[in-house]
Write a protein that holds these residues in place. Structure first.
Motif, PDB file in Angstrom:
ATOM      1  N   ILE A 122      39.293  35.644  46.934  1.00  0.00           N
ATOM      2  CA  ILE A 122      40.472  35.349  46.107  1.00  0.00           C
ATOM      3  C   ILE A 122      40.464  36.107  44.794  1.00  0.00           C
ATOM      4  CG2 ILE A 122      41.809  33.539  44.945  1.00  0.00           C
ATOM      5  CD1 ILE A 122      40.393  31.568  46.811  1.00  0.00           C
ATOM      6  N   ARG A 123      41.615  36.652  44.471  1.00  0.00           N
ATOM      7  CA  ARG A 123      41.863  37.173  43.122  1.00  0.00           C
ATOM      8  C   ARG A 123      43.047  36.408  42.553  1.00  0.00           C
ATOM      9  NH1 ARG A 123      42.047  43.135  40.716  1.00  0.00           N
ATOM     10  NH2 ARG A 123      39.837  42.728  40.929  1.00  0.00           N
ATOM     11  N   HIS A 124      42.910  35.975  41.307  1.00  0.00           N
ATOM     12  CA  HIS A 124      43.992  35.203  40.677  1.00  0.00           C
ATOM     13  C   HIS A 124      44.033  35.514  39.187  1.00  0.00           C
ATOM     14  CE1 HIS A 124      46.687  31.889  39.766  1.00  0.00           C
ATOM     15  NE2 HIS A 124      46.869  31.741  41.064  1.00  0.00           N
ATOM     16  N   GLU A 150      35.611  35.626  35.477  1.00  0.00           N
ATOM     17  CA  GLU A 150      34.484  36.326  36.109  1.00  0.00           C
ATOM     18  C   GLU A 150      34.958  37.284  37.194  1.00  0.00           C
ATOM     19  OE1 GLU A 150      30.686  35.837  36.526  1.00  0.00           O
ATOM     20  OE2 GLU A 150      30.394  33.785  35.793  1.00  0.00           O
ATOM     21  N   HIS A 151      34.126  38.260  37.467  1.00  0.00           N
ATOM     22  CA  HIS A 151      34.345  39.220  38.550  1.00  0.00           C
ATOM     23  C   HIS A 151      32.940  39.531  39.101  1.00  0.00           C
ATOM     24  CE1 HIS A 151      36.041  42.210  41.005  1.00  0.00           C
ATOM     25  NE2 HIS A 151      36.670  42.963  40.129  1.00  0.00           N
ATOM     26  N   PRO A 152      32.358  38.550  39.810  1.00  0.00           N
ATOM     27  CA  PRO A 152      30.920  38.669  40.127  1.00  0.00           C
ATOM     28  C   PRO A 152      30.544  39.877  40.966  1.00  0.00           C
ATOM     29  CG  PRO A 152      31.922  36.796  41.293  1.00  0.00           C
ATOM     30  CD  PRO A 152      32.919  37.268  40.292  1.00  0.00           C
ATOM     31  N   SER A 183      38.176  40.831  29.179  1.00  0.00           N
ATOM     32  CA  SER A 183      37.579  41.424  30.373  1.00  0.00           C
ATOM     33  C   SER A 183      36.628  40.493  31.127  1.00  0.00           C
ATOM     34  CB  SER A 183      36.828  42.695  29.980  1.00  0.00           C
ATOM     35  OG  SER A 183      36.129  43.197  31.079  1.00  0.00           O
ATOM     36  N   ARG A 184      37.002  40.177  32.371  1.00  0.00           N
ATOM     37  CA  ARG A 184      36.094  39.416  33.248  1.00  0.00           C
ATOM     38  C   ARG A 184      34.916  40.295  33.676  1.00  0.00           C
ATOM     39  NH1 ARG A 184      41.241  39.156  37.039  1.00  0.00           N
ATOM     40  NH2 ARG A 184      41.261  41.275  37.866  1.00  0.00           N
ATOM     41  N   VAL A 185      35.146  41.612  33.692  1.00  0.00           N
ATOM     42  CA  VAL A 185      34.056  42.533  34.042  1.00  0.00           C
ATOM     43  C   VAL A 185      32.964  42.442  32.976  1.00  0.00           C
ATOM     44  CG1 VAL A 185      33.436  44.958  34.352  1.00  0.00           C
ATOM     45  CG2 VAL A 185      35.586  44.107  35.296  1.00  0.00           C
ATOM     46  N   ALA A 186      33.375  42.443  31.709  1.00  0.00           N
ATOM     47  CA  ALA A 186      32.396  42.342  30.617  1.00  0.00           C
ATOM     48  C   ALA A 186      31.640  41.035  30.719  1.00  0.00           C
ATOM     49  CB  ALA A 186      33.092  42.449  29.274  1.00  0.00           C
ATOM     50  N   LEU A 237      35.428  49.936  29.140  1.00  0.00           N
ATOM     51  CA  LEU A 237      36.386  48.970  29.696  1.00  0.00           C
ATOM     52  C   LEU A 237      37.807  49.435  29.409  1.00  0.00           C
ATOM     53  CD1 LEU A 237      34.782  45.697  28.285  1.00  0.00           C
ATOM     54  CD2 LEU A 237      34.509  46.577  30.615  1.00  0.00           C
ATOM     55  N   ARG A 238      38.692  49.048  30.294  1.00  0.00           N
ATOM     56  CA  ARG A 238      40.116  49.347  30.123  1.00  0.00           C
ATOM     57  C   ARG A 238      40.725  48.389  29.105  1.00  0.00           C
ATOM     58  NH1 ARG A 238      44.745  47.374  32.776  1.00  0.00           N
ATOM     59  NH2 ARG A 238      43.458  45.801  33.780  1.00  0.00           N
ATOM     60  N   LEU A 239      41.701  48.867  28.333  1.00  0.00           N
ATOM     61  CA  LEU A 239      42.479  47.951  27.488  1.00  0.00           C
ATOM     62  C   LEU A 239      43.342  47.110  28.433  1.00  0.00           C
ATOM     63  CD1 LEU A 239      43.912  50.028  24.471  1.00  0.00           C
ATOM     64  CD2 LEU A 239      42.180  48.228  24.389  1.00  0.00           C
ATOM     65  N   GLN A 240      43.144  45.813  28.449  1.00  0.00           N
ATOM     66  CA  GLN A 240      43.824  44.944  29.418  1.00  0.00           C
ATOM     67  C   GLN A 240      45.196  44.547  28.867  1.00  0.00           C
ATOM     68  OE1 GLN A 240      41.505  43.033  32.144  1.00  0.00           O
ATOM     69  NE2 GLN A 240      40.578  45.042  31.928  1.00  0.00           N
ATOM     70  N   LEU A 241      46.103  45.514  28.830  1.00  0.00           N
ATOM     71  CA  LEU A 241      47.396  45.286  28.182  1.00  0.00           C
ATOM     72  C   LEU A 241      48.134  44.105  28.799  1.00  0.00           C
ATOM     73  CD1 LEU A 241      48.369  49.043  27.808  1.00  0.00           C
ATOM     74  CD2 LEU A 241      47.599  47.500  26.002  1.00  0.00           C
ATOM     75  N   HIS A 277      32.528  52.921  34.462  1.00  0.00           N
ATOM     76  CA  HIS A 277      33.856  52.350  34.192  1.00  0.00           C
ATOM     77  C   HIS A 277      34.266  51.615  35.470  1.00  0.00           C
ATOM     78  CE1 HIS A 277      38.020  51.821  33.193  1.00  0.00           C
ATOM     79  NE2 HIS A 277      37.935  52.514  32.082  1.00  0.00           N
ATOM     80  N   PRO A 278      34.745  50.367  35.346  1.00  0.00           N
ATOM     81  CA  PRO A 278      35.088  49.633  36.573  1.00  0.00           C
ATOM     82  C   PRO A 278      36.375  50.115  37.232  1.00  0.00           C
ATOM     83  CG  PRO A 278      35.644  48.335  34.634  1.00  0.00           C
ATOM     84  CD  PRO A 278      34.937  49.559  34.140  1.00  0.00           C
ATOM     85  N   GLY A 279      37.176  50.900  36.489  1.00  0.00           N
ATOM     86  CA  GLY A 279      38.476  51.304  37.011  1.00  0.00           C
ATOM     87  C   GLY A 279      39.435  50.121  37.023  1.00  0.00           C
ATOM     88  N   PRO A 280      40.732  50.357  36.949  1.00  0.00           N
ATOM     89  CA  PRO A 280      41.359  51.664  36.796  1.00  0.00           C
ATOM     90  C   PRO A 280      41.185  52.200  35.369  1.00  0.00           C
ATOM     91  CG  PRO A 280      43.034  49.919  36.785  1.00  0.00           C
ATOM     92  CD  PRO A 280      41.724  49.254  37.046  1.00  0.00           C
ATOM     93  N   MET A 281      41.028  53.528  35.266  1.00  0.00           N
ATOM     94  CA  MET A 281      40.787  54.147  33.960  1.00  0.00           C
ATOM     95  C   MET A 281      42.102  54.522  33.279  1.00  0.00           C
ATOM     96  SD  MET A 281      37.833  56.998  34.404  1.00  0.00           S
ATOM     97  CE  MET A 281      38.127  57.504  36.080  1.00  0.00           C
TER      98      MET A 281
HETATM   99  N1  ASP Z   1      39.327  46.294  38.069  1.00  0.00           N
HETATM  100  C1  ASP Z   1      38.713  45.463  37.053  1.00  0.00           C
HETATM  101  C2  ASP Z   1      39.230  44.042  37.128  1.00  0.00           C
HETATM  102  O1  ASP Z   1      39.870  43.683  38.100  1.00  0.00           O
HETATM  103  C3  ASP Z   1      38.814  46.039  35.703  1.00  0.00           C
HETATM  104  C4  ASP Z   1      40.190  46.261  35.155  1.00  0.00           C
HETATM  105  O2  ASP Z   1      41.183  45.841  35.749  1.00  0.00           O
HETATM  106  O3  ASP Z   1      40.252  46.844  34.075  1.00  0.00           O
HETATM  107  O4  ASP Z   1      38.989  43.257  36.250  1.00  0.00           O
END
Ligand code: ASP
Length: 329
Positions: A122-124, A150-152, A183-186, A237-241, A277-281
């Motif tokens: 699941i992604r939400h 989180e994004h384990p 950022s859940r990646v962070a 990390l991407r700026l999560q606009l 970088h987790p992408g998208p860049m």
């Molecule tokens: N792809 C990663 C995420 O789903 C990072 C990002 O979107 O910037 O969190």
């Protein structure tokens, strides 16, 4: 576990290597449980590089990928992982589902559960939504990213990449730069890398650092150059606009000036530091193309490759008890 790993990271005698039904986050995982998933992933790297990529140990099982938020690499990666293990993989995109007709998350969950899947990915966009769903279904649930939480599997694939490229995680200096706040990646990386003994630094403008982030065991910086000194891994990390309600940075241009990873800046890090970088860049904002595409230092495509192996490991491990795999609790 690499040879240099301290003994507290080794699986203690008589302990189950992964006693969890779901993988909703890195929080709460023991170092040996993380190490176990990484070790399990290693075996899939060679298979994924071979011409024939099938190991059908999960044949007959059904995997539903329920994605309530956009994704390219994570969805594809989970789909490929499930198919390489022989599962029937079904993708549910919320944009084309009854969610658009106003169905509640719990009703959607009950519908998915009634179809008797063996694993749900699941992604939400809501933090905590995956944990909520995990409580309501009969099968294992894998979190493919929930809001800022989180994004384990991203943290696991990052760890596998670091372990293979740097040779260890314990004691490695990792600088995470960018939109740490959203950022859940962070978050998942801070938890995982800290658990395995890395020295984690986070750097961002003050507006993009979570309050009291040091309580997560990291060193916080606002000066990127200072945070780069001695860094063996630089994770951008991407700026999560899409998660920002208001202006958190004056302009992308100014952000790039202070927090963009350029070749000159990278020279401040340790020699041959790994770039991730987790992408998208957003090329030209958090990272320049020459750094992102550097075949020596950039591990960005390798991260994607490790993602498939890690997800295969997670799907295999989480379905072991339902498959009655011998010796599995
Ligand atoms: N792809 C990663 C995420 O789903 C990072 C990002 O979107 O910037 O969190």
């Amino acid at each position: 576990m690499p040879a240099d790993a301290p003994s507290e990271f080794a699986l203690p005698d008589g302990v189950h290597p992964f006693p969890h039904k779901h993988l909703t986050g890195i929080a709460g995982l023991q170092p040996w449980e993380i190490g176990f998933l990484l070790n399990e992933a290693e075996q899939w790297i060679a298979l994924n590089r071979a011409t024939a990529k099938h190991d059908d140990r999960l044949a007959g099982l059904t995997q539903i990928n329920a994605f309530f938020e956009n994704s390219t690499r994570t969805l594809l990666s989970f789909e490929i992982a499930g198919k390489r293990l022989g599962m029937d993989v079904i993708n549910m995109h919320a944009a084309q589902s009854s969610v658009k007709k106003g169905e509640t998350l719990l009703d959607t969950t009950a519908t998915l559960n009634a179809m008797k899947p063996d694993v749900i990915v699941i992604r939400h966009d809501a933090s905590g939504a995956v944990g909520l769903i995990a409580d309501k279904v009969d099968c294992p649930v894998l979190n493919a990213g929930d809001g800022r939480h989180e994004h384990p599997t991203q943290a696991l694939l990052d760890a596998l990449t670091i372990r293979r490229r740097v040779g260890r995680i314990n004691g490695t200096v990792v600088t995470i730069c960018g939109d740490v706040l959203h950022s859940r990646v962070a978050r998942s990386n801070i938890l995982l890398l800290g658990t395995l003994g890395a020295e984690v630094r986070v750097v961002a403008p003050p507006t993009l650092l979570p309050p009291a982030v040091e309580r997560m065991g990291v060193k916080a910086y606002t000066d990127f150059d200072a945070a780069l000194e001695g860094a063996e891994v630089v994770m951008m990390l991407r700026l999560q606009l899409e998660r920002m309600d208001g202006a958190f940075v004056p302009s992308p241009r100014e952000y790039h000036h202070f927090y963009g990873l350029t070749r000159e800046r990278l020279a401040l890090a340790a020699k041959d530091a790994l770039v991730m970088h987790p992408g998208p860049m957003n090329r030209g904002i958090e990272i320049t193309s020459d750094v992102a595409d550097d075949i020596q230092q950039s591990a960005i495509t390798e991260q994607v490759e490790m993602g498939v192996a890690v997800r295969m490991a997670c799907l295999d491990v989480l379905t072991r008890s339902r498959r009655g795999v011998e010796g599995w609790a």
